[in-house]
Every structure is written in structure tokens, then in C-alpha cells.
Design a protein around this motif. Structure first.
Motif, PDB file in Angstrom:
ATOM      1  N   THR A 156       0.826  -1.204   0.000  1.00  0.00           N
ATOM      2  CA  THR A 156       0.000   0.000   0.000  1.00  0.00           C
ATOM      3  C   THR A 156       0.863   1.259   0.000  1.00  0.00           C
ATOM      4  O   THR A 156       0.560   2.245  -0.685  1.00  0.00           O
ATOM      5  N   SER A 163       1.297   6.677  -7.056  1.00  0.00           N
ATOM      6  CA  SER A 163       0.289   7.713  -7.316  1.00  0.00           C
ATOM      7  C   SER A 163       0.906   9.111  -7.218  1.00  0.00           C
ATOM      8  O   SER A 163       0.595  10.002  -8.018  1.00  0.00           O
ATOM      9  N   ASP A 221      -2.703   5.135 -12.875  1.00  0.00           N
ATOM     10  CA  ASP A 221      -3.697   5.439 -11.832  1.00  0.00           C
ATOM     11  C   ASP A 221      -4.730   4.320 -11.739  1.00  0.00           C
ATOM     12  O   ASP A 221      -5.138   3.920 -10.638  1.00  0.00           O
ATOM     13  N   SER A 222      -5.143   3.819 -12.887  1.00  0.00           N
ATOM     14  CA  SER A 222      -6.129   2.733 -12.904  1.00  0.00           C
ATOM     15  C   SER A 222      -5.559   1.465 -12.281  1.00  0.00           C
ATOM     16  O   SER A 222      -6.261   0.765 -11.531  1.00  0.00           O
ATOM     17  N   SER A 225      -5.529   1.763  -8.502  1.00  0.00           N
ATOM     18  CA  SER A 225      -6.874   1.556  -7.971  1.00  0.00           C
ATOM     19  C   SER A 225      -7.251   0.081  -7.975  1.00  0.00           C
ATOM     20  O   SER A 225      -7.813  -0.431  -7.001  1.00  0.00           O
ATOM     21  N   GLU A 226      -6.925  -0.635  -9.055  1.00  0.00           N
ATOM     22  CA  GLU A 226      -7.271  -2.054  -9.157  1.00  0.00           C
ATOM     23  C   GLU A 226      -6.497  -2.877  -8.133  1.00  0.00           C
ATOM     24  O   GLU A 226      -7.062  -3.783  -7.502  1.00  0.00           O
ATOM     25  N   GLN A 228      -5.398  -1.893  -5.259  1.00  0.00           N
ATOM     26  CA  GLN A 228      -5.992  -1.610  -3.946  1.00  0.00           C
ATOM     27  C   GLN A 228      -7.293  -2.392  -3.754  1.00  0.00           C
ATOM     28  O   GLN A 228      -7.566  -2.910  -2.664  1.00  0.00           O
ATOM     29  N   LYS A 229      -8.096  -2.499  -4.806  1.00  0.00           N
ATOM     30  CA  LYS A 229      -9.343  -3.262  -4.725  1.00  0.00           C
ATOM     31  C   LYS A 229      -9.060  -4.742  -4.481  1.00  0.00           C
ATOM     32  O   LYS A 229      -9.760  -5.401  -3.710  1.00  0.00           O
ATOM     33  N   LYS A 232      -8.077  -5.206  -0.905  1.00  0.00           N
ATOM     34  CA  LYS A 232      -9.223  -4.995  -0.026  1.00  0.00           C
ATOM     35  C   LYS A 232     -10.139  -6.209  -0.033  1.00  0.00           C
ATOM     36  O   LYS A 232     -10.677  -6.614   1.007  1.00  0.00           O
TER      37      LYS A 232
END
Length: 286
Positions: A156, A163, A221-222, A225-226, A228-229, A232
């Protein structure tokens, strides 16, 4: 929650017939591989252990060891005399055929099944050992989860750094294009070439298209985000995260190939370092 594939757990127990110790350890592996070492008279437990591993784990190279030390009480152990007699008979026949050597009684006792716990005690012993195994496996999974949280924190942090790099490059792009225009005009002046404004604009448009990294920055950026998903959501996500690292590397290489100044080059190098740091740790994620 994500889990590391590297962990260790141990459980010891003392009973009226002796002591037992379970050890489970694992390292990263593409699939689930289990190596189980049990005393010969407890080999019947192996299929049960494999099934319990399969139900609770997805990946990793596991080693499971059971060590038992029995008390020196005559009623605790028994010799399978019929089996021992057969072993001695067959061993003597081999010695006769070979014409050399001697029979060691200790080797006979080591033969699987010659010495065993009394049959009437095995059900209770097996239940106790399996209960202890379940506790060891639970501790082992907790250790994997704890290490997995550490890996998640590290990844993370690197994603946040990516980013930040992407944002810095995006902010610099207008200034870079201005700098490139001035650089191009300076070259024309140095060689004293007069070029009409339309031609200059065409050259600048072509150059801007070649060095445009907006698409690569958007994809980075995408990807952040992916990733991180995926973390999670948790579960056995190591393979998906490893695939994401390939996608990160693809954009980093393209960004490096379009670099026209030191700042962009430096950002590309830092980006690759961050990706490699994540990739090395993701190899340990289930």
C-alpha cells in the motif's frame, strides 16, 4: 485479509503415554504442495491431514512434521511377533543368497509395524493428535495472516508512492512542452533557419504526440486503484497481484521510452524500483 505463504507454527502436548509435537512451516510456491512426515504407525492420518490442508489453504510449499516420544513403560508398546518372525525369516533368506552379512535385531525392530502402540489405544491417540493438529494449523494460518498484513502495508505504501509520482509527472507535462518548444526554436535560431509559423506548429504537434504520456499516467492510476481493490477483497490474491505488476511494468517501460528530460527519466526509474519492490513481496502472498 491477505495471507503470506511464509509462516511457522508449533504445538507441544504431554500425555500419559508420552509427548507429541506438531510443526508446520511453509514457503512460497505457485500451487499447494504438502510434505508430511509421520511415525510409521500413524500413517493412516496422512490423508486426513492433506484434506484439512486443502480445505484451509490455497498455495504454498508446506512441511508438516509430527514427533512423538513415548514413555518407557512396557505396557505402552507391543511387538508384532508374527510380523517380526516374517521379517527375520526373509532377511535370513537374503543373507543366505548373498553369502555374506549379518542380521541386526535393531533393524528388525525398525521395520514398519513391528513395534506399535496397542491397537486399543490408537483411536484415542488419533483423536488427541488431530485436535492438536487443528490447533497448530489455526496458529499457522494466524501467522500467515499477520505476515500478510505486513505485506499489505508495504505494498500500500508503494502504491501511494506511485500515485504521487504519477501526479508529479502530470503536473510537469505543460512545462515540459513549453520547454520543448523553446528548445526547438533555439535550434532553428542557431542554424539560422527561417520557418513559417504553420510549420513550427506542425512540428510541435508531432513532437507533443510522441512525448504525450497522459494515457500511460491514466493507466497507472487505474492499476493503482485495481491493486488496492484486490487487496481490499483479500483471499488468495497473489496471482492477480502478480499480473498487475506486469501491467505496471508495461506502463513504466512506455513512460521511460517517451522520456525527453531528466525529471521524467528519474520518475521512470523510481517507478520501476517501486514496482520491483512490490513484485518481490507479492511472490510471498497466497
Amino acid at each position: 485479509m491477505i495471507h503470506s505463504m511464509t509462516a511457522f507454527a508449533r504445538q507441544d502436548i504431554t500425555t500419559d503415554w508420552g509427548q507429541a509435537s506438531w510443526e508446520i512451516r511453509s514457503v512460497n510456491q505457485r500451487y499447494l504442495e504438502t510434505y508430511i512426515r509421520l511415525p510409521d504407525h500413524l500413517r493412516s492420518l496422512e490423508p486426513i491431514l492433506r484434506e484439512r490442508f486443502r480445505k484451509r489453504l490455497q498455495r504454498g510449499k508446506l512441511e508438516c512434521n509430527l514427533r512423538i516420544e513415548t514413555k518407557d513403560n512396557s505396557h505402552e508398546l507391543q511387538i508384532n511377533k508374527a510380523l517380526a518372525s516374517q521379517v527375520i525369516s526373509q532377511a535370513n533368506w537374503v543373507l543366505e543368497q548373498a553369502g555374506t552379512g549379518s542380521l541386526n535385531p535393531v533393524d528388525v525392530l525398525k521395520w514398519p509395524g513391528v513395534i506399535a502402540l496397542p491397537e486399543q489405544d490408537m483411536t484415542e491417540v488419533n483423536q488427541l493428535l488431530l485436535a492438536q493438529f487443528d490447533q497448530t494449523l489455526s496458529d499457522f494460518i494466524k501467522a500467515r495472516a499477520s505476515e500478510g498484513e505486513n505485506l499489505k502495508t508495504m505494498i500500500t505504501t508503494r502504491l501511494a508512492a506511485i500515485s504521487k509520482l504519477v501526479g508529479q509527472v502530470r503536473e510537469q507535462m505543460p512545462d515540459i512542452l513549453v520547454w520543448q518548444r523553446e528548445r526547438l526554436m533555439a535550434k532553428f535560431e542557431d542554424v539560422k533557419i527561417e520557418v513559417d509559423n504553420n510549420r513550427i506548429e506542425q512540428e510541435l504537434i508531432m513532437l507533443a504526440q510522441k512525448v504525450d504520456v497522459a494515457e500511460e499516467l491514466d493507466r497507472l492510476d487505474s492499476h493503482v486503484s485495481e491493486a488496492q481493490k484486490i487487496m481490499k477483497k483479500g483471499g488468495a490474491c497473489g496471482r492477480r497481484l502478480d499480473f498487475m505488476m506486469q501491467e505496471f511494468n508495461r506502463e513504466a517501460n512506455t513512460l521511460a521510452s517517451k522520456s525527453i528530460n531528466h525529471e521524467i527519466t528519474q520518475a521512470s526509474v523510481e517507478l520501476k524500483v517501486l514496482i520491483e519492490q512490490m513484485r518481490e513481496q507479492i511472490q510471498n502472498i497466497e
